[in-house]
Motif scaffolding. Structure first.
Motif, PDB file in Angstrom:
ATOM      1  N   PRO A 241      -7.486  -8.667   2.959  1.00  0.00           N
ATOM      2  CA  PRO A 241      -7.552  -7.148   3.549  1.00  0.00           C
ATOM      3  C   PRO A 241      -6.344  -6.454   4.010  1.00  0.00           C
ATOM      4  O   PRO A 241      -6.164  -5.299   3.770  1.00  0.00           O
ATOM      5  CB  PRO A 241      -8.720  -7.466   4.921  1.00  0.00           C
ATOM      6  N   VAL A 242      -5.676  -7.137   4.652  1.00  0.00           N
ATOM      7  CA  VAL A 242      -4.285  -6.490   5.361  1.00  0.00           C
ATOM      8  C   VAL A 242      -3.264  -6.174   4.070  1.00  0.00           C
ATOM      9  O   VAL A 242      -2.864  -5.001   4.188  1.00  0.00           O
ATOM     10  CB  VAL A 242      -3.606  -7.548   6.366  1.00  0.00           C
ATOM     11  N   LEU A 243      -3.263  -6.963   2.913  1.00  0.00           N
ATOM     12  CA  LEU A 243      -2.592  -6.650   1.841  1.00  0.00           C
ATOM     13  C   LEU A 243      -2.912  -5.439   1.053  1.00  0.00           C
ATOM     14  O   LEU A 243      -2.303  -4.601   0.463  1.00  0.00           O
ATOM     15  CB  LEU A 243      -2.361  -7.933   0.956  1.00  0.00           C
ATOM     16  N   MET A 244      -4.546  -5.294   1.154  1.00  0.00           N
ATOM     17  CA  MET A 244      -4.893  -4.302   0.327  1.00  0.00           C
ATOM     18  C   MET A 244      -4.869  -2.985   1.214  1.00  0.00           C
ATOM     19  O   MET A 244      -4.495  -1.837   0.453  1.00  0.00           O
ATOM     20  CB  MET A 244      -6.613  -4.541   0.131  1.00  0.00           C
ATOM     21  N   LEU A 245      -4.924  -3.103   2.449  1.00  0.00           N
ATOM     22  CA  LEU A 245      -4.523  -1.817   3.335  1.00  0.00           C
ATOM     23  C   LEU A 245      -3.232  -1.493   3.187  1.00  0.00           C
ATOM     24  O   LEU A 245      -3.280  -0.184   3.097  1.00  0.00           O
ATOM     25  CB  LEU A 245      -4.816  -2.343   4.907  1.00  0.00           C
TER      26      LEU A 245
END
Length: 325
Positions: A241-245
Motif C-alpha cells: 500500500p505504501v509503495l502504491m501510494l
C-alpha cells in the motif's frame, strides 16, 4: 484446510499427513545436545501456518500412488528450509519476537541463531538427499533465489530501480520461490508430468506473492488477525500500500507520505498513519491487486487434473488473498 466444503475423506487424508509431518519435523530437528535441540525446535514449537507442508500434501494428491513417507520428507525439507531462513532473518532484522515468542537471537544471541539456522539447513539437506538428485537440485536453486532476494532487500531498490517493482521481485525470490518449490515437490512425489510441474511452479510462485502481499494488508487493515498492526510502519518498511501510494500520490497526501517515509517510534504517529491508510483509496487499489494476482494463480490450475486436490488448491487462492482484510 479451507472454509469451503471439501470431501471429508480427502480432508482426513490431508490432516493425517500434516499430523505426521508435524511429529517428524521436531524429530528431524533433534540434535546431539539438549541445548541445540531446544534452540532448533524453538520456532517449530511456536507453531506457524505450515503453509508449505500443506501445499506439498495437496499437490501430492493430484495423482494416485504417492508414498506417504516421501510426502512427509518433501514437506519437512520445505518447512525446515523456511524456518532456518527465519532464524537468519531475525538476526538481520534485529527482531525481538517471532510467532509470538522471543526470537532465537533475543533469547540467546546472534551467533546461536545463525548457527541453529545453519543446523536446520543441514537437516533439510540430509532429508532432501533421501528423495533424489532432482529434489536436491530444486532445493539448491530455490535456496539460491531465497538468498538473492534477501540480499536485494538488504541493499534496497536504489535510484535506478522502481520501488514497487523491486519489492515484488524481492517477494518473488524470498517467498514465492520456496512456496513454488513446495507445490513442485508435491507434484514430483506423485509422478506428475512436466507440464503439470510447470503449472504448479507458476501457481506456487504467484500464490506465494499473494501470501506476502496479503500480509502487507493485514499489517495495516486488521486488528483481529493476531498480528500487531503497524509493525512495518514502526520499522519504516515500505510495503504494497505504501509503495502504491508513492507511485500515485495526489494533492493532500503530503502528510501521509511523510509518515510512511521513515520509521515511526511515536505511537500517536503510528495510529495517525494507520487511520489515514485505512481510509485512503490506495487500500482498495492494493486489495484489487492482491485479488488480481490470486486469479492469475488460479488460472494456472486449469492444466491440473480435476479432483479434490485441484479444488483445494483453488480454494487457497481466496483464503490467502482475503484473510481478514
Amino acid at each position: 484446510m479451507t472454509d469451503q466444503a471439501v470431501d471429508p475423506v480427502f480432508e482426513a487424508l490431508v490432516r493425517e499427513r500434516l499430523d505426521s509431518i508435524e511429529e517428524r519435523l521436531k524429530e528431524t530437528a533433534r540434535a546431539q545436545t539438549a541445548f541445540t535441540t531446544d534452540a532448533a525446535q524453538h520456532l517449530l514449537s511456536a507453531g506457524g501456518k505450515r503453509f508449505r507442508p500443506l501445499l506439498v500434501v495437496l499437490a501430492s494428491q493430484l495423482y494416485p500412488g504417492a508414498e506417504p513417507s516421501a510426502i512427509d520428507r518433501a514437506a519437512i525439507v520445505m518447512e525446515l528450509t523456511h524456518v532456518a531462513s527465519l532464524y537468519h532473518d531475525d538476526v538481520m532484522d534485529e527482531a525481538d519476537m517471532r510467532r509470538g515468542v522471543p526470537s532465537a537471537n533475543s533469547r540467546w544471541d546472534n551467533t546461536v541463531a545463525i548457527m541453529v539456522g545453519d543446523f536446520l539447513f543441514a537437516r533439510a539437506s540430509s532429508t532432501v538427499a533421501t528423495l533424489g538428485t532432482e529434489y536436491v537440485m530444486l532445493q539448491a536453486e530455490t535456496f539460491a533465489r531465497l538468498v538473492q532476494g534477501q540480499i536485494a532487500e538488504t541493499r534496497g531498490a536504489g535510484d535506478e530501480s522502481d520501488g514497487l517493482d523491486h519489492y515484488l521481485d524481492v517477494i518473488a525470490d524470498k517467498t514465492g520461490s520456496l512456496i513454488a518449490a513446495s507445490t513442485v515437490f508435491g507434484g514430483m512425489v506423485c509422478g506428475a508430468p512436466a507440464d503439470v510441474l510447470d503449472a504448479l511452479a507458476a501457481y506456487g510462485e504467484e500464490i506465494g506473492v499473494v501470501f506476502q502481499l496479503s500480509d502487507d494488508l493485514l499489517d495495516i487493515a486488521s486488528d483481529a488477525s493476531g498480528k500487531v498492526p503497524g509493525t512495518d510502519l514502526r520499522e519504516g518498511v515500505p510495503t504494497l500500500p505504501v509503495l502504491m501510494l508513492r507511485a500515485s500520490a495526489r494533492p493532500g497526501d503530503e502528510r501521509l507520505l511523510d509518515l510512511t517515509s521513515r520509521p515511526l517510534d511515536d505511537e500517536d504517529e503510528v495510529a495517525e498513519a494507520l487511520a489515514a491508510l485505512r481510509a485512503h483509496r490506495v487500500m482498495d487499489e492494493a486489495r484489487a491487486e492482491v485479488g488480481r494476482r490470486a486469479e492469475v494463480a488460479r488460472g494456472y490450475l486449469s492444466r491440473l487434473p480435476e479432483g479434490p486436490a485441484r479444488e483445494a488448491l483453488s480454494a487457497l487462492c481466496d483464503q490467502v488473498a482475503f484473510r481478514n482484510t
